[in-house]
Design a protein around this motif. Sequence first.
Motif, PDB file in Angstrom:
ATOM      1  N   UNK A 135       0.780  -1.258   0.355  1.00 37.32           N
ATOM      2  CA  UNK A 135      -0.201   0.184  -0.352  1.00 37.32           C
ATOM      3  C   UNK A 135       0.711   1.206   0.150  1.00 37.32           C
ATOM      4  N   UNK A 136       2.113   1.112   0.666  1.00 42.85           N
ATOM      5  CA  UNK A 136       2.833   2.370   1.298  1.00 42.85           C
ATOM      6  C   UNK A 136       3.754   2.412  -0.201  1.00 42.85           C
ATOM      7  N   UNK A 137       3.854   1.417  -0.942  1.00 42.91           N
ATOM      8  CA  UNK A 137       4.496   1.766  -1.729  1.00 42.91           C
ATOM      9  C   UNK A 137       4.069   2.963  -3.121  1.00 42.91           C
ATOM     10  N   UNK A 138       2.580   2.392  -3.609  1.00 46.42           N
ATOM     11  CA  UNK A 138       1.781   2.485  -4.336  1.00 46.42           C
ATOM     12  C   UNK A 138       1.435   3.351  -4.122  1.00 46.42           C
ATOM     13  N   UNK A 139       1.122   3.774  -2.950  1.00 46.89           N
ATOM     14  CA  UNK A 139       1.279   5.394  -2.954  1.00 46.89           C
ATOM     15  C   UNK A 139       1.777   6.359  -3.298  1.00 46.89           C
ATOM     16  N   UNK A 140       3.368   6.079  -2.832  1.00 48.65           N
ATOM     17  CA  UNK A 140       4.595   7.257  -2.922  1.00 48.65           C
ATOM     18  C   UNK A 140       4.429   6.976  -4.327  1.00 48.65           C
ATOM     19  N   UNK A 141       4.702   6.010  -5.160  1.00 47.67           N
ATOM     20  CA  UNK A 141       4.435   5.891  -6.973  1.00 47.67           C
ATOM     21  C   UNK A 141       3.559   7.104  -7.135  1.00 47.67           C
ATOM     22  N   UNK A 142       2.421   7.082  -7.076  1.00 48.24           N
ATOM     23  CA  UNK A 142       1.042   8.098  -7.304  1.00 48.24           C
ATOM     24  C   UNK A 142       1.574   9.005  -7.028  1.00 48.24           C
ATOM     25  N   UNK A 143       2.160   9.529  -6.170  1.00 45.14           N
ATOM     26  CA  UNK A 143       2.532  11.098  -5.359  1.00 45.14           C
ATOM     27  C   UNK A 143       3.673  10.626  -6.259  1.00 45.14           C
ATOM     28  N   UNK A 144       4.625  10.084  -6.390  1.00 46.81           N
ATOM     29  CA  UNK A 144       5.925  10.320  -7.138  1.00 46.81           C
ATOM     30  C   UNK A 144       5.766  10.659  -8.709  1.00 46.81           C
ATOM     31  N   UNK A 145       4.260  10.359  -8.866  1.00 50.86           N
ATOM     32  CA  UNK A 145       3.513  10.990 -11.090  1.00 50.86           C
ATOM     33  C   UNK A 145       3.409  11.682 -10.976  1.00 50.86           C
ATOM     34  N   UNK A 146       2.571  12.527  -9.831  1.00 51.07           N
ATOM     35  CA  UNK A 146       1.782  13.910  -9.670  1.00 51.07           C
ATOM     36  C   UNK A 146       0.273  13.990  -9.332  1.00 51.07           C
ATOM     37  N   UNK A 191      -5.376   5.931  -4.134  1.00 49.34           N
ATOM     38  CA  UNK A 191      -4.891   5.370  -2.521  1.00 49.34           C
ATOM     39  C   UNK A 191      -6.243   4.290  -2.132  1.00 49.34           C
ATOM     40  N   UNK A 192      -6.946   4.516  -3.229  1.00 48.27           N
ATOM     41  CA  UNK A 192      -7.851   3.409  -2.868  1.00 48.27           C
ATOM     42  C   UNK A 192      -7.545   2.133  -3.557  1.00 48.27           C
ATOM     43  N   UNK A 193      -7.392   2.959  -4.766  1.00 54.15           N
ATOM     44  CA  UNK A 193      -7.127   1.382  -5.797  1.00 54.15           C
ATOM     45  C   UNK A 193      -5.902   0.743  -4.691  1.00 54.15           C
ATOM     46  N   UNK A 194      -4.753   1.925  -4.086  1.00 58.48           N
ATOM     47  CA  UNK A 194      -3.245   0.322  -3.435  1.00 58.48           C
ATOM     48  C   UNK A 194      -4.127  -0.187  -2.664  1.00 58.48           C
ATOM     49  N   UNK A 195      -4.502   0.773  -1.188  1.00 61.77           N
ATOM     50  CA  UNK A 195      -5.558   0.003  -0.825  1.00 61.77           C
ATOM     51  C   UNK A 195      -5.822  -1.682  -0.934  1.00 61.77           C
ATOM     52  N   UNK A 196      -6.461  -1.764  -2.216  1.00 63.18           N
ATOM     53  CA  UNK A 196      -7.152  -2.992  -3.148  1.00 63.18           C
ATOM     54  C   UNK A 196      -6.219  -3.277  -2.943  1.00 63.18           C
ATOM     55  N   UNK A 197      -5.219  -3.312  -3.877  1.00 59.93           N
ATOM     56  CA  UNK A 197      -4.081  -3.928  -3.884  1.00 59.93           C
ATOM     57  C   UNK A 197      -3.441  -4.917  -2.299  1.00 59.93           C
ATOM     58  N   UNK A 198      -3.381  -3.900  -1.762  1.00 59.98           N
ATOM     59  CA  UNK A 198      -2.517  -4.231  -0.757  1.00 59.98           C
ATOM     60  C   UNK A 198      -3.422  -5.455  -0.237  1.00 59.98           C
ATOM     61  N   UNK A 199      -4.510  -5.746   0.041  1.00 59.64           N
ATOM     62  CA  UNK A 199      -5.390  -6.286   0.777  1.00 59.64           C
ATOM     63  C   UNK A 199      -5.698  -7.370  -0.661  1.00 59.64           C
ATOM     64  N   UNK A 200      -5.573  -7.252  -1.859  1.00 58.08           N
ATOM     65  CA  UNK A 200      -6.233  -8.757  -2.514  1.00 58.08           C
ATOM     66  C   UNK A 200      -4.466  -8.776  -2.585  1.00 58.08           C
TER      67      UNK A 200
END
Length: 336
Positions: free
Chosen positions: A21-32, A39-48
Amino acid sequence: MQCTNRIKEYATLTVLEKVIYITAVVLSLLAGTHSFIPMILADLLGKGCALLYSIYQCRDILSTKPAGLQVSLKEAWANISVGIKLMFANIASMLIIGFVRLSIENQWDVATFGKVSLTMSVSNLLMVFIRAVALVMFPMLRRTNSDKLSGIYNTMRTCLMIPLLGMLVCYYPAKVILSAWLPQYADSLVYMALLFPMCVFESKMSMLIETYMKTLRKEKWLLLVNVTTVSLSVIITLITTYWLHNLDLAVASIVFLLAFRCVFAELLLSTVLDVNVKTDIALELALTIIFIGASWFVGGIAGLAIYAVAYLVYLFIKRNDVAFVLNTALRMVRRA
């Protein structure tokens, strides 16, 4: 994993979910990206991913031959009847503080609400460690002979409450450090004097009382305690926020409500375990009141000294229990 004492696998599962989750959120923030959707998709990815990992770890259970329909329905009904009580008990538990926070947000501005929330977040941070220990205790108690639960309760209670009440001393250096680090929030940190004791009652409730109630299959009692407390929360919050419009009383009511829930639940539990906890409860409440009074009205080194003296008196009163726990711990170390 929790009830079968596979704590290591459960910890790995939790860490895996949060890291993804944290990795996906950081990557999305770095992408602007400035949207909440990633963030919701990152949460779903982590839980999946965590779900797939848990399926792999529990493959020996999932690969067994399914039970008959009648057995499965009976087991499902038993699980649902217990689970639904716990679900509503947990919802009520969240609403105890949640209703107070919503009322503060509704009656005061965002800045005031943010300052109160900061103080509550500092207190909740300590709860993360306590709840982690509670996860380990539940499977241990489930495997313990019911005849020994009363004796274990007294020992665990002493081991828990003495350090928790001693931990309140940390309020004084914590306030100094946070005031220097966040000077714009320095005036709101005074509410830590009211909210720090909530860690004591929340810790005892989640780590000891709730664990014992679940072990003894007293889910109805847990539901009763939480529903009663949330009803009281609604009444007190309406008085303190909407009628009196007093922020100090609204924040102080949080500690009162958590203390009420803890005392109510422990008195119910003591009837099953046949233990006398009234004196201990009175001592703990007295020590908490002294801490709040010394921190709120006195503060500084003088407040620290007042509470430190009161805590030493408490240790002197409990010296026999402390000596018993220490001797038990030393015997266990020698055996190991």
